[in-house]
Structure formats: structure tokens, C-alpha cells
Design a protein around this motif. Structure first.
Motif, PDB file in Angstrom:
ATOM      1  N   GLU A 157       8.324  39.360 -70.242  1.00 54.82           N
ATOM      2  CA  GLU A 157       7.605  38.919 -70.650  1.00 54.82           C
ATOM      3  C   GLU A 157       6.472  40.450 -70.912  1.00 54.82           C
ATOM      4  O   GLU A 157       5.628  40.558 -71.635  1.00 54.82           O
ATOM      5  CB  GLU A 157       6.355  37.646 -70.042  1.00 54.82           C
ATOM      6  CG  GLU A 157       7.422  36.544 -70.509  1.00 54.82           C
ATOM      7  CD  GLU A 157       6.297  34.874 -69.217  1.00 54.82           C
ATOM      8  OE1 GLU A 157       5.994  35.293 -68.894  1.00 54.82           O
ATOM      9  OE2 GLU A 157       7.387  34.348 -69.858  1.00 54.82           O
ATOM     10  N   ILE A 158       6.337  40.753 -69.711  1.00 54.68           N
ATOM     11  CA  ILE A 158       5.932  42.291 -69.017  1.00 54.68           C
ATOM     12  C   ILE A 158       6.456  42.972 -70.077  1.00 54.68           C
ATOM     13  O   ILE A 158       5.714  44.111 -71.306  1.00 54.68           O
ATOM     14  CB  ILE A 158       5.449  42.740 -68.111  1.00 54.68           C
ATOM     15  CG1 ILE A 158       5.244  42.184 -67.756  1.00 54.68           C
ATOM     16  CG2 ILE A 158       5.347  44.341 -67.902  1.00 54.68           C
ATOM     17  CD1 ILE A 158       4.714  42.430 -65.505  1.00 54.68           C
ATOM     18  N   PHE A 159       7.525  43.264 -70.509  1.00 50.79           N
ATOM     19  CA  PHE A 159       8.381  44.275 -71.261  1.00 50.79           C
ATOM     20  C   PHE A 159       7.763  44.055 -72.648  1.00 50.79           C
ATOM     21  O   PHE A 159       7.270  44.489 -73.813  1.00 50.79           O
ATOM     22  CB  PHE A 159       9.621  44.329 -71.343  1.00 50.79           C
ATOM     23  CG  PHE A 159      10.293  44.704 -70.256  1.00 50.79           C
ATOM     24  CD1 PHE A 159       9.810  45.141 -69.453  1.00 50.79           C
ATOM     25  CD2 PHE A 159      11.752  44.284 -69.966  1.00 50.79           C
ATOM     26  CE1 PHE A 159      10.410  45.792 -68.207  1.00 50.79           C
ATOM     27  CE2 PHE A 159      12.168  44.126 -68.576  1.00 50.79           C
ATOM     28  CZ  PHE A 159      11.654  44.610 -67.950  1.00 50.79           C
ATOM     29  N   ALA A 160       7.696  42.785 -73.108  1.00 51.83           N
ATOM     30  CA  ALA A 160       7.522  42.387 -74.180  1.00 51.83           C
ATOM     31  C   ALA A 160       6.572  42.583 -75.716  1.00 51.83           C
ATOM     32  O   ALA A 160       5.398  42.339 -75.842  1.00 51.83           O
ATOM     33  CB  ALA A 160       7.501  40.808 -74.962  1.00 51.83           C
ATOM     34  N   GLU A 161       4.930  42.790 -74.224  1.00 54.94           N
ATOM     35  CA  GLU A 161       3.635  43.328 -74.513  1.00 54.94           C
ATOM     36  C   GLU A 161       4.001  44.969 -74.622  1.00 54.94           C
ATOM     37  O   GLU A 161       2.485  45.062 -75.229  1.00 54.94           O
ATOM     38  CB  GLU A 161       2.726  43.068 -72.849  1.00 54.94           C
ATOM     39  CG  GLU A 161       2.808  42.071 -72.502  1.00 54.94           C
ATOM     40  CD  GLU A 161       2.254  41.417 -71.380  1.00 54.94           C
ATOM     41  OE1 GLU A 161       1.201  43.063 -70.608  1.00 54.94           O
ATOM     42  OE2 GLU A 161       1.499  40.961 -70.487  1.00 54.94           O
TER      43      GLU A 161
ATOM     44  N   VAL B  90       4.042  54.972 -71.285  1.00 52.78           N
ATOM     45  CA  VAL B  90       4.119  53.207 -71.252  1.00 52.78           C
ATOM     46  C   VAL B  90       4.812  52.734 -70.105  1.00 52.78           C
ATOM     47  O   VAL B  90       4.792  51.513 -69.354  1.00 52.78           O
ATOM     48  CB  VAL B  90       5.042  53.426 -73.161  1.00 52.78           C
ATOM     49  CG1 VAL B  90       5.711  51.580 -72.560  1.00 52.78           C
ATOM     50  CG2 VAL B  90       4.559  53.693 -73.516  1.00 52.78           C
ATOM     51  N   ALA B  91       5.542  53.862 -69.354  1.00 53.26           N
ATOM     52  CA  ALA B  91       7.087  53.306 -68.356  1.00 53.26           C
ATOM     53  C   ALA B  91       5.534  52.459 -66.888  1.00 53.26           C
ATOM     54  O   ALA B  91       5.566  52.092 -66.200  1.00 53.26           O
ATOM     55  CB  ALA B  91       7.903  54.524 -67.675  1.00 53.26           C
ATOM     56  N   LEU B  92       4.836  53.778 -66.877  1.00 49.61           N
ATOM     57  CA  LEU B  92       3.813  54.070 -65.863  1.00 49.61           C
ATOM     58  C   LEU B  92       3.016  52.097 -66.220  1.00 49.61           C
ATOM     59  O   LEU B  92       2.948  51.374 -64.809  1.00 49.61           O
ATOM     60  CB  LEU B  92       2.984  55.332 -66.027  1.00 49.61           C
ATOM     61  CG  LEU B  92       3.084  55.966 -65.103  1.00 49.61           C
ATOM     62  CD1 LEU B  92       1.896  57.370 -65.762  1.00 49.61           C
ATOM     63  CD2 LEU B  92       3.382  56.359 -63.666  1.00 49.61           C
ATOM     64  N   ALA B  93       2.538  52.130 -67.270  1.00 52.43           N
ATOM     65  CA  ALA B  93       1.604  50.592 -67.328  1.00 52.43           C
ATOM     66  C   ALA B  93       2.892  49.495 -67.057  1.00 52.43           C
ATOM     67  O   ALA B  93       2.300  48.218 -66.408  1.00 52.43           O
ATOM     68  CB  ALA B  93       1.712  50.819 -68.633  1.00 52.43           C
ATOM     69  N   ILE B  94       4.278  49.170 -67.548  1.00 53.22           N
ATOM     70  CA  ILE B  94       4.570  48.499 -67.626  1.00 53.22           C
ATOM     71  C   ILE B  94       5.296  48.059 -65.897  1.00 53.22           C
ATOM     72  O   ILE B  94       4.719  47.020 -65.337  1.00 53.22           O
ATOM     73  CB  ILE B  94       6.321  48.676 -68.278  1.00 53.22           C
ATOM     74  CG1 ILE B  94       5.848  48.228 -69.527  1.00 53.22           C
ATOM     75  CG2 ILE B  94       7.253  47.793 -67.260  1.00 53.22           C
ATOM     76  CD1 ILE B  94       7.046  49.254 -70.328  1.00 53.22           C
TER      77      ILE B  94
ATOM     78  N   ALA C   2       3.059  49.542 -63.512  1.00 54.46           N
ATOM     79  CA  ALA C   2       1.696  48.725 -62.476  1.00 54.46           C
ATOM     80  C   ALA C   2       1.889  47.605 -63.096  1.00 54.46           C
ATOM     81  O   ALA C   2       1.294  46.334 -61.862  1.00 54.46           O
ATOM     82  CB  ALA C   2       0.656  49.416 -63.132  1.00 54.46           C
ATOM     83  N   LYS C   3       1.823  46.821 -64.134  1.00 58.92           N
ATOM     84  CA  LYS C   3       1.616  45.692 -64.500  1.00 58.92           C
ATOM     85  C   LYS C   3       2.996  44.521 -63.766  1.00 58.92           C
ATOM     86  O   LYS C   3       3.274  43.379 -63.434  1.00 58.92           O
ATOM     87  CB  LYS C   3       2.001  45.274 -65.945  1.00 58.92           C
ATOM     88  CG  LYS C   3       1.558  43.431 -66.342  1.00 58.92           C
ATOM     89  CD  LYS C   3       0.080  43.689 -65.364  1.00 58.92           C
ATOM     90  CE  LYS C   3      -0.376  42.150 -66.679  1.00 58.92           C
ATOM     91  NZ  LYS C   3      -0.035  41.961 -68.269  1.00 58.92           N
TER      92      LYS C   3
ATOM     93  N   THR D  84       4.040  40.742 -60.182  1.00 60.46           N
ATOM     94  CA  THR D  84       5.120  40.061 -59.189  1.00 60.46           C
ATOM     95  C   THR D  84       4.954  40.797 -57.870  1.00 60.46           C
ATOM     96  O   THR D  84       5.918  40.010 -56.946  1.00 60.46           O
ATOM     97  CB  THR D  84       6.769  40.611 -59.610  1.00 60.46           C
ATOM     98  OG1 THR D  84       6.310  42.019 -59.740  1.00 60.46           O
ATOM     99  CG2 THR D  84       7.056  39.526 -61.503  1.00 60.46           C
ATOM    100  N   CYS D  85       4.363  41.774 -57.402  1.00 57.40           N
ATOM    101  CA  CYS D  85       4.958  42.344 -56.333  1.00 57.40           C
ATOM    102  C   CYS D  85       5.230  42.853 -55.925  1.00 57.40           C
ATOM    103  O   CYS D  85       6.141  43.100 -54.530  1.00 57.40           O
ATOM    104  CB  CYS D  85       4.201  40.820 -55.392  1.00 57.40           C
ATOM    105  SG  CYS D  85       2.407  40.958 -54.910  1.00 57.40           S
ATOM    106  N   LEU D  86       6.630  43.276 -56.668  1.00 63.38           N
ATOM    107  CA  LEU D  86       7.681  44.281 -57.093  1.00 63.38           C
ATOM    108  C   LEU D  86       8.009  45.702 -57.145  1.00 63.38           C
ATOM    109  O   LEU D  86       7.392  45.439 -58.061  1.00 63.38           O
ATOM    110  CB  LEU D  86       8.455  43.224 -57.067  1.00 63.38           C
ATOM    111  CG  LEU D  86       9.122  41.761 -56.979  1.00 63.38           C
ATOM    112  CD1 LEU D  86      10.280  40.771 -57.952  1.00 63.38           C
ATOM    113  CD2 LEU D  86       9.459  41.644 -55.643  1.00 63.38           C
TER     114      LEU D  86
END
Length: 367
Positions: A102-106, A136-140, A142-143, A148-150
């Protein structure tokens, strides 16, 4: 690695792609450490029992001792006496994976999942209008950490092959960019065994032909690579030059699905083996039902008490149409080998040559 349908690796894409490969760090083990504070900082193996079974995933603390996935549990315990074995919780891993999707899909609808813990993303035109793929990778990442704390690692490049290499370059919890200017030079010093898509057997064959690095491959003609490696040789020829024009495929369907189990007590009776096949058949068929996929090649895997392995396959003229048919073929493959000369410690069933079920609309993997 499956070599996909893009045979013409030399063809130039219409524009420079921006591709991210996201890979969760020690995913199963990290979920277990997240959910159980007593496991944090300790060597953890997700998988079979201490005496039997196979490691499905290992924490980074365990990897320092050489513990790795697919290693027999007894070997892992010998290498790391303090290793803690944890039973897998696949429903939990699937739920966390869905959060990550779902984070990817954002950021992009063009997502090609490879497994629960990794995926390719095409962010050439991303939904957040972030100019640089590295941001974009940094934002993903971080989210993912926030939700998920992972930790996740990322590779960013202009093609899938190099993005995959880049994500391994700064693990764990890092990211790396391979630009078009860097690509050919990055590949030329890489040992052939490190190329994604070149397994131990192909690596050994390459070494026997005097090919040890990307540069060695690059110095060969296309004809030489095709003669020695067939269709795969075309792929190897181009990736040794940093060229890979496969698209990120949002509708990617797995080519095979399988399930296996290692038994606490070795099996010797045919009826017991048939009974143990049932949950494996259930799992394989449930995947087919969930994904709207059907396959026509059934493979039985058996591992003996001395760790010898055999596989037996049968390809049908048309795809397996029901669980009953999958069971019939699976049991027939088992019966053809009975009686076994040695006790059985593991059985597995897989279905390959998967394709979308033509009776239903084609389904992609969830994003």
C-alpha cells in the motif's frame, strides 16, 4: 531467476526509466524480533525445529555465524549454538507485506512483486511528482519504517538488473544509486556468481570457460554466449554491458507455486505420505484459486533421511483444472516411486507453467 519475454535486450527504451528495487531486511526474522522484544539483538532463525527442517530466514545476528536461508536446521545450530528457532507466522508476514504494498501504491501503480519482501517499482512518473528516484526511495523507506517499524533497503537504477544489484550494495537499511554512466563499469568487476540470474551451475560452467567477471563476459561475442548458454546467453551478453530493457510488469504472474514440509519423524508408509501431501496440495491449489492461475506441470519433491533429493514431474496437455486433479497427479507421481529405498524426511508439491485462468478475467498480483 526467470528470464522474461524481452529477448531483444539491445532495443533502446523510448525514455530513460527510473526503477527502484525494494528489499526488506531479513524480513521474517525482523518481524519476529519486532513482535517479541526478547528476540532483539539475538541470533534468530525462522523455520524448522532444531533437529529437523530448514531455515526459512535468519536475522543479521545469525548471519554473522554463516546461518542462511535454505540451510538445514541442524547445520545452522552447529554453526550458531545460541541460535533461537521461531515457528513461521506466514499470515502475519502477508499482512505486513500488504501494508508495504500500500505504501508502494502511494508512489506508483507500476509495481512488480517478487515475493512478500521485495518488489520492483517503476517511478519514471511517480504519483508524488518527486523529481529524483533516490528521493522516492528515501520516502518509501521512511514510510515503511514509520508504519511497520521495519527496515528496507533500496536499489535505484535505469534498469531492473542494476536496481537489484544496487539494493544489495548497502544492506542492511541503506540504498544505492547506479547511474547510466556508472552501469557498465559497475558490472565489469562483478564476479559472475554475483549476477542475479546466474546460479551455481551456470557460474561453474562460466568459470570452466574462463569467464570469472562481468568484463570476461563482455569480451565474448553474442554468438559465443548463445552457443554455450542458449537463450540465457543473450541475457548474459547484454547485462554484462549494463543493458536490461525488461519492463516492470504490474501484471506479473508467478511461473510456479509450491509447498513442502519436513517431518519430525521420517516417513516409510505410502498411506502416511499421501496423508502428508494433502495440506501441501491444499496450499498450492489455494494460491491458484486466489490468483486465478492454472498450471499444467506437477512436480513431486522428496528428500530422504540421508538428504538425497529426487524430483519427478508430469506435464499435462492442458492445465490442471481442479484440486482433485492436482491430487490425482501428485499421488500418481508418489506411487510410481514406491516403495522408496530410504525413509522420507521431506515432501513437496509444486505446480508450474502457470498462466491466467482463461475462464476468469486475468488477475495480477495484489499491489
Amino acid at each position: 531467476m526467470t528470464i522474461e519475454d524481452d529477448d531483444d535486450q539491445a532495443a533502446s527504451p523510448s525514455r530513460q526509466r527510473k526503477i527502484i528495487h525494494i528489499d526488506m531486511d531479513a524480513f521474517y526474522a525482523s518481524v519476529e524480533q519486532r513482535d517479541n522484544p526478547d528476540l532483539r539483538g539475538k541470533p534468530v532463525a525462522v523455520g524448522g525445529s532444531r533437529e529437523r527442517g530448514v531455515v526459512a530466514a535468519a536475522s543479521y545476528e545469525a548471519r554473522k555465524f554463516g546461518v542462511r536461508s535454505a540451510m538445514p536446521s541442524v547445520t545452522a545450530k552447529r554453526q550458531c549454538p545460541d541460535l533461537i528457532f521461531v515457528k513461521p507466522r506466514f499470515e502475519v508476514y502477508k499482512a505486513v507485506s500488504q501494508q508495504i504494498r500500500e505504501i508502494f501504491a502511494e508512489h506508483t501503480p507500476i509495481i512488480e512483486p517478487l515475493s512478500l519482501d521485495e518488489a520492483y517499482l517503476d517511478v519514471t512518473e511517480n504519483l508524488q511528482s518527486i523529481p529524483l528516484a533516490r528521493d522516492v526511495a528515501l520516502a518509501i523507506r521512511a514510510k515503511i519504517k514509520e508504519v511497520t517499524c521495519l527496515n528496507a533497503s533500496a536499489g535505484i537504477s535505469y534498469n531492473k538488473f542494476l536496481a537489484k544489484l544496487a539494493s544489495d550494495h548497502r544492506k542492511p537499511n541503506g540504498q544505492y544509486v547506479i547511474t547510466p554512466e556508472m552501469g557498465p563499469a559497475f558490472v565489469e568487476t562483478l564476479p559472475v556468481g554475483k549476477f542475479h540470474g546466474i546460479g551455481p551451475a551456470s557460474s561453474a560452467k562460466m568459470n570452466a570457460l574462463g569467464l570469472y567477471t562481468g568484463l570476461d563476459m563482455r569480451n565474448q561475442s553474442l554468438e559465443f554466449m548463445q552457443t554455450n548458454f542458449g537463450k540465457a546467453g543473450v541475457y548474459y551478453y547484454w547485462i554484462s554491458r549494463g543493458v536490461d530493457n525488461r519492463e516492470v510488469r504490474a501484471d506479473r504472474i508467478r511461473k510456479s507455486v509450491g509447498a513442502e514440509n519436513t517431518f519430525f519423524t521420517d516417513l516409510t508408509e505410502f498411506d502416511t505420505m499421501v496423508a502428508e501431501l494433502q495440506p501441501l496440495i491444499d496450499k498450492v491449489w489455494q494460491h491458484c484459486e486466489d490468483k486465478g492461475a492454472r498450471g499444467r506441470t506437477v512436480t513431486l519433491k522428496a528428500k530422504f533421511s540421508d538428504f538425497d533429493i529426487i524430483t519427478r514431474s508430469r506435464s499435462l496437455p492442458v492445465a490442471v483444472s481442479s484440486r482433485a486433479e492436482l491430487q490425482r497427479v501428485s499421488v500418481a507421481l508418489l506411487q510410481n516411486e514406491t516403495p522408496f529405498s530410504k525413509p522420507i524426511r521431506l515432501l513437496g508439491i509444486s505446480l508450474s507453467s502457470l498462466q491466467a485462468d482463461q475462464a476468469e478475467p486475468q488477475l495480477g498480483l495484489p499491489i
